[in-house]
Write a protein that holds these residues in place. Structure first.
Motif, PDB file in Angstrom:
ATOM      1  N   GLY A 106       2.469  -7.722 -12.356  1.00 41.92           N
ATOM      2  CA  GLY A 106       2.181  -9.013 -12.460  1.00 41.92           C
ATOM      3  C   GLY A 106       2.133 -10.156 -11.482  1.00 41.92           C
ATOM      4  N   TYR A 107       3.506  -9.792 -10.947  1.00 39.60           N
ATOM      5  CA  TYR A 107       3.786 -10.844  -9.883  1.00 39.60           C
ATOM      6  C   TYR A 107       2.623 -10.978  -8.478  1.00 39.60           C
ATOM      7  CZ  TYR A 107       7.120 -13.981  -7.670  1.00 39.60           C
ATOM      8  OH  TYR A 107       7.750 -15.014  -7.211  1.00 39.60           O
ATOM      9  N   ARG A 108       2.368 -12.491  -8.344  1.00 41.36           N
ATOM     10  CA  ARG A 108       1.472 -12.540  -7.077  1.00 41.36           C
ATOM     11  C   ARG A 108       2.412 -12.922  -5.900  1.00 41.36           C
ATOM     12  NH1 ARG A 108      -3.878 -12.557  -6.973  1.00 41.36           N
ATOM     13  NH2 ARG A 108      -3.526 -14.107  -5.222  1.00 41.36           N
ATOM     14  N   LEU A 109       2.189 -12.041  -4.834  1.00 40.37           N
ATOM     15  CA  LEU A 109       2.840 -12.599  -3.729  1.00 40.37           C
ATOM     16  C   LEU A 109       2.173 -12.283  -2.598  1.00 40.37           C
ATOM     17  CD1 LEU A 109       3.400  -9.293  -2.788  1.00 40.37           C
ATOM     18  CD2 LEU A 109       5.265  -9.461  -4.179  1.00 40.37           C
ATOM     19  N   GLY A 110       2.636 -12.772  -1.293  1.00 37.77           N
ATOM     20  CA  GLY A 110       1.823 -12.526   0.017  1.00 37.77           C
ATOM     21  C   GLY A 110       2.646 -11.699   0.846  1.00 37.77           C
ATOM     22  N   VAL A 111       1.828 -11.043   1.574  1.00 38.89           N
ATOM     23  CA  VAL A 111       2.572  -9.934   2.573  1.00 38.89           C
ATOM     24  C   VAL A 111       1.876  -9.953   3.811  1.00 38.89           C
ATOM     25  CG1 VAL A 111       3.254  -8.313   0.543  1.00 38.89           C
ATOM     26  CG2 VAL A 111       1.076  -8.070   1.878  1.00 38.89           C
ATOM     27  N   ARG A 112       2.549  -9.628   4.869  1.00 35.36           N
ATOM     28  CA  ARG A 112       2.086  -9.689   6.195  1.00 35.36           C
ATOM     29  C   ARG A 112       2.288  -8.319   6.620  1.00 35.36           C
ATOM     30  NH1 ARG A 112       4.031 -12.963  11.374  1.00 35.36           N
ATOM     31  NH2 ARG A 112       5.705 -11.378  11.159  1.00 35.36           N
ATOM     32  N   LEU A 113       1.409  -7.554   7.322  1.00 36.36           N
ATOM     33  CA  LEU A 113       1.547  -6.176   7.694  1.00 36.36           C
ATOM     34  C   LEU A 113       1.728  -6.070   9.136  1.00 36.36           C
ATOM     35  CD1 LEU A 113      -1.610  -4.470   6.107  1.00 36.36           C
ATOM     36  CD2 LEU A 113       0.750  -4.810   5.219  1.00 36.36           C
ATOM     37  N   GLU A 135       2.181  -3.647  13.108  1.00 29.19           N
ATOM     38  CA  GLU A 135       0.890  -2.829  13.945  1.00 29.19           C
ATOM     39  C   GLU A 135       1.022  -1.350  13.208  1.00 29.19           C
ATOM     40  OE1 GLU A 135       5.396  -2.934  15.766  1.00 29.19           O
ATOM     41  OE2 GLU A 135       3.846  -4.467  15.040  1.00 29.19           O
ATOM     42  N   ASN A 136       2.174  -1.087  12.372  1.00 27.85           N
ATOM     43  CA  ASN A 136       1.964   0.064  11.837  1.00 27.85           C
ATOM     44  C   ASN A 136       1.441   0.285  10.323  1.00 27.85           C
ATOM     45  OD1 ASN A 136       3.499   1.620  13.929  1.00 27.85           O
ATOM     46  ND2 ASN A 136       5.575   0.926  13.361  1.00 27.85           N
ATOM     47  N   ASN A 137       0.901  -0.917  10.064  1.00 27.48           N
ATOM     48  CA  ASN A 137       0.245  -1.232   8.714  1.00 27.48           C
ATOM     49  C   ASN A 137       1.257  -1.229   7.705  1.00 27.48           C
ATOM     50  OD1 ASN A 137      -2.408  -1.886   7.752  1.00 27.48           O
ATOM     51  ND2 ASN A 137      -2.479   0.214   6.692  1.00 27.48           N
ATOM     52  N   GLU A 138       2.643  -1.478   8.106  1.00 26.55           N
ATOM     53  CA  GLU A 138       3.643  -1.656   7.044  1.00 26.55           C
ATOM     54  C   GLU A 138       4.007  -3.164   6.730  1.00 26.55           C
ATOM     55  OE1 GLU A 138       6.539   2.241   8.067  1.00 26.55           O
ATOM     56  OE2 GLU A 138       6.708   0.262   9.075  1.00 26.55           O
ATOM     57  N   ILE A 139       4.359  -3.165   5.554  1.00 22.98           N
ATOM     58  CA  ILE A 139       4.817  -4.464   5.204  1.00 22.98           C
ATOM     59  C   ILE A 139       5.988  -5.069   5.784  1.00 22.98           C
ATOM     60  CG2 ILE A 139       5.216  -6.153   3.317  1.00 22.98           C
ATOM     61  CD1 ILE A 139       3.652  -4.567   1.531  1.00 22.98           C
ATOM     62  N   ASP A 140       5.996  -6.175   6.647  1.00 23.68           N
ATOM     63  CA  ASP A 140       7.337  -6.502   7.259  1.00 23.68           C
ATOM     64  C   ASP A 140       7.909  -8.123   6.664  1.00 23.68           C
ATOM     65  OD1 ASP A 140       5.691  -8.074   8.701  1.00 23.68           O
ATOM     66  OD2 ASP A 140       5.913  -7.545  10.801  1.00 23.68           O
ATOM     67  N   GLN A 141       6.678  -8.808   6.171  1.00 28.42           N
ATOM     68  CA  GLN A 141       7.234  -9.978   5.410  1.00 28.42           C
ATOM     69  C   GLN A 141       6.536  -9.981   4.171  1.00 28.42           C
ATOM     70  OE1 GLN A 141       6.229 -13.166   7.765  1.00 28.42           O
ATOM     71  NE2 GLN A 141       7.977 -12.822   9.115  1.00 28.42           N
ATOM     72  N   ARG A 187      -8.943  -4.345  -5.731  1.00 31.35           N
ATOM     73  CA  ARG A 187      -8.808  -2.947  -5.434  1.00 31.35           C
ATOM     74  C   ARG A 187      -7.394  -2.682  -5.406  1.00 31.35           C
ATOM     75  NH1 ARG A 187     -11.318  -2.509   0.596  1.00 31.35           N
ATOM     76  NH2 ARG A 187      -9.862  -4.304   0.643  1.00 31.35           N
ATOM     77  N   LEU A 188      -7.077  -1.336  -5.932  1.00 30.68           N
ATOM     78  CA  LEU A 188      -5.734  -0.928  -5.875  1.00 30.68           C
ATOM     79  C   LEU A 188      -5.178  -0.409  -4.527  1.00 30.68           C
ATOM     80  CD1 LEU A 188      -3.140  -0.665  -7.960  1.00 30.68           C
ATOM     81  CD2 LEU A 188      -3.949   1.959  -8.238  1.00 30.68           C
ATOM     82  N   VAL A 189      -4.236  -1.202  -4.100  1.00 32.87           N
ATOM     83  CA  VAL A 189      -3.752  -0.524  -2.719  1.00 32.87           C
ATOM     84  C   VAL A 189      -2.387  -0.362  -2.782  1.00 32.87           C
ATOM     85  CG1 VAL A 189      -5.576  -2.068  -1.373  1.00 32.87           C
ATOM     86  CG2 VAL A 189      -3.201  -2.924  -1.953  1.00 32.87           C
ATOM     87  N   ARG A 190      -2.031   0.355  -1.629  1.00 32.88           N
ATOM     88  CA  ARG A 190      -0.584   0.781  -1.538  1.00 32.88           C
ATOM     89  C   ARG A 190      -0.033   0.763  -0.053  1.00 32.88           C
ATOM     90  NH1 ARG A 190       3.073   4.728  -4.254  1.00 32.88           N
ATOM     91  NH2 ARG A 190       4.633   5.631  -2.795  1.00 32.88           N
ATOM     92  N   TYR A 191       1.102  -0.067   0.051  1.00 30.94           N
ATOM     93  CA  TYR A 191       1.483  -0.073   1.414  1.00 30.94           C
ATOM     94  C   TYR A 191       2.947   0.359   1.521  1.00 30.94           C
ATOM     95  CZ  TYR A 191      -2.577  -3.038   2.275  1.00 30.94           C
ATOM     96  OH  TYR A 191      -3.910  -3.348   2.234  1.00 30.94           O
ATOM     97  N   GLN A 192       3.419   0.936   2.364  1.00 32.51           N
ATOM     98  CA  GLN A 192       4.608   0.981   2.706  1.00 32.51           C
ATOM     99  C   GLN A 192       5.528  -0.067   3.129  1.00 32.51           C
ATOM    100  OE1 GLN A 192       4.796   4.586   1.205  1.00 32.51           O
ATOM    101  NE2 GLN A 192       6.615   4.138   2.300  1.00 32.51           N
ATOM    102  N   VAL A 193       6.851  -0.106   2.964  1.00 29.18           N
ATOM    103  CA  VAL A 193       7.516  -1.405   3.433  1.00 29.18           C
ATOM    104  C   VAL A 193       8.594  -1.069   4.521  1.00 29.18           C
ATOM    105  CG1 VAL A 193       9.074  -3.205   2.763  1.00 29.18           C
ATOM    106  CG2 VAL A 193       7.513  -2.206   0.987  1.00 29.18           C
ATOM    107  N   ALA A 194       8.478  -1.690   5.512  1.00 31.93           N
ATOM    108  CA  ALA A 194       9.212  -1.567   6.625  1.00 31.93           C
ATOM    109  C   ALA A 194      10.544  -1.813   6.461  1.00 31.93           C
ATOM    110  CB  ALA A 194       9.045  -2.456   7.828  1.00 31.93           C
ATOM    111  N   ARG A 195      11.543  -0.921   7.117  1.00 37.02           N
ATOM    112  CA  ARG A 195      12.928  -1.119   6.535  1.00 37.02           C
ATOM    113  C   ARG A 195      13.770  -2.399   7.055  1.00 37.02           C
ATOM    114  NH1 ARG A 195      16.020   3.352   5.681  1.00 37.02           N
ATOM    115  NH2 ARG A 195      17.891   2.616   6.725  1.00 37.02           N
TER     116      ARG A 195
END
Length: 419
Positions: free
Chosen positions: A80-87, A89-95, A131-139
């Motif tokens: 339920g937490y709202r947050l912002g993310v940035r992807l 070039e590998n379509n992974e969350i880095d921020q 839409r339900l989406v899923r992103y990998q998170v960068a290490r």
């Protein structure tokens, strides 16, 4: 002012090397180090380099290396937490932005459904189009909260993920580096000042003493006593101490000429009891020898370690009381006294303090490095770690007791030096 500078340099160097040991072996084990701090309390200086924040803090009473996975370090994103993310070039969350006051181009907004920032490294949630989406998170992703950036710590970069041996070495390395620092200080003393030769050369002959009455003079080199070869001062001292009122034959070298003197030691009462003396003083000549300086550094580190352990033993047996202990105030006053004796004495004092800090931290007491190592030993024996909550409670109680001890010792110091 000079005392304050000397105290800050000495204590700061000792703490720095202690924490450097923790830091180096933590990094060697692949543990993320979040902060390398000298001092406690409010931050007066900070600099981020790589994934580590280097700080100097207000109270110069120690320091710490904060490793990922310790002290509730893990970050959880609640459903339920709202947050912002940035992807990237590998379509992974880095921020990941936890408050929406800060925005950047191409920011996506998600309402978290589920996430794992430690092992599977993903965030799943609803985007702005429901839409339900899923992103990998960068290490090496960072979390931005209140304009502060924090690297996420994958589980394999956390302290708890490492083997007992790796964790033990990361903790043991702090005290170890204190002994290493002491060795190098003694080594530097040996190189700069020279090392004692321990030759049995008479420095001063007291007036009307047995040695003076026998004709002994300053600068005489003792070669034999009663036919026994003498090569070191300790041998001379041992030969004399139990020979009260017994004439002894000394063979000396005086300016290249051998002479024979009959000296009769007299019995003298000292704090250690009654011993025989001949009334001479000794100051070992110094020589500069690089190899000898290495040996000197190792020997002095060993000897002072042994002496400090002996003092700790008297504390346990009760012949040394808590009133005899010194805290920061006592160390400051002692530094003031030693500083008046010259830089070489100050260097020796720094080496002794470094050894003392290393030994104290190795004591098997809660909240100290030795206490943590004790828990690792239990883990190795049991085959599983001690419950984190129970261990944390033990360390918390230990910290409280150490704080009480510090207050008591500091108060004793204040009364001793200022009242």
């Amino acid at each position: 002012m000079e005392t304050a500078i000397a105290f800050i340099i000495i204590f700061g160097s000792i703490v720095f090397f202690h924490e450097l040991g923790h830091f180096i072996f933590a990094k060697k084990a692949g543990i993320m180090v979040r902060e390398f701090a000298i001092g406690f309390g409010p931050k007066i200086f900070g600099m981020t380099k790589g994934e580590t924040l280097y700080t100097i803090r207000l109270l110069p009473l120690g320091g710490y290396v904060r490793m990922a996975g310790e002290d509730l370090d893990s970050i959880e994103l609640q459903p339920g937490y709202r947050l912002g993310v940035r992807l990237n070039e590998n379509n992974e969350i880095d921020q990941i932005v936890l408050n929406q006051n800060k925005q950047f181009p191409d920011m996506l907004f998600l309402e978290v459904e589920r996430s794992d920032l430690m092992k599977e490294m993903y965030i799943e949630g609803y985007d702005e189009e429901e839409r339900l989406v899923r992103y990998q998170v960068a290490r090496k992703a960072v979390i931005i909260e209140n304009n502060t950036e924090t690297f996420i710590a994958p589980y394999d970069r956390q302290f708890g993920s490492k083997t007992v041996g790796q964790r033990s070495m990361a903790i043991f390395a702090g005290p170890l580096f204190n002994f290493i620092l002491a060795f190098f200080i003694f080594l530097a003393l040996g190189l700069l000042q020279g090392i004692p030769t321990n030759e049995p050369i008479i420095t001063t002959v007291a007036d009307n003493s047995p040695a003076a009455l026998a004709g002994m003079k300053d600068g005489d080199l003792v070669k034999e006593i009663d036919g026994m070869p003498i090569t070191e001062w300790e041998e001379l001292s041992l030969a004399v101490r139990d020979s009260a009122n017994e004439p002894m034959t000394f063979v000396i070298d005086r300016d290249g000429t051998k002479e024979e003197l009959i000296v009769t030691p007299k019995e003298v009462a000292t704090e250690a009891g009654k011993v025989a003396q001949i009334g001479v003083q000794y100051k070992s000549p110094l020589e500069k020898n690089p190899i000898g300086a290495i040996v000197f550094g190792a020997e002095q580190t060993y000897e002072w370690t042994k002496r400090i352990f002996t003092i700790l033993g008297t504390l346990v047996t009760g012949s040394f009381s808590i009133d005899d202990l010194s805290g920061p105030v006592g160390i400051y006053k002692a530094t003031e006294t030693v500083a008046q004796l010259g830089v070489y004495n100050l260097m020796q004092w720094a080496a002794i303090l470094s050894i003392n800090l290393g030994i104290m931290n190795l004591l098997p007491l809660p909240a100290l490095d030795g206490g943590r190592l004790l828990f690792f030993l239990f883990e190795a024996i049991r085959g599983k770690p001690v419950d984190k909550q129970k261990e944390g409670m033990v360390h918390f109680v230990g910290i409280m007791l150490l704080m009480v001890l510090m207050v008591v010792v500091t108060w004793n110091d204040i009364q001793r030096f200022f009242f």
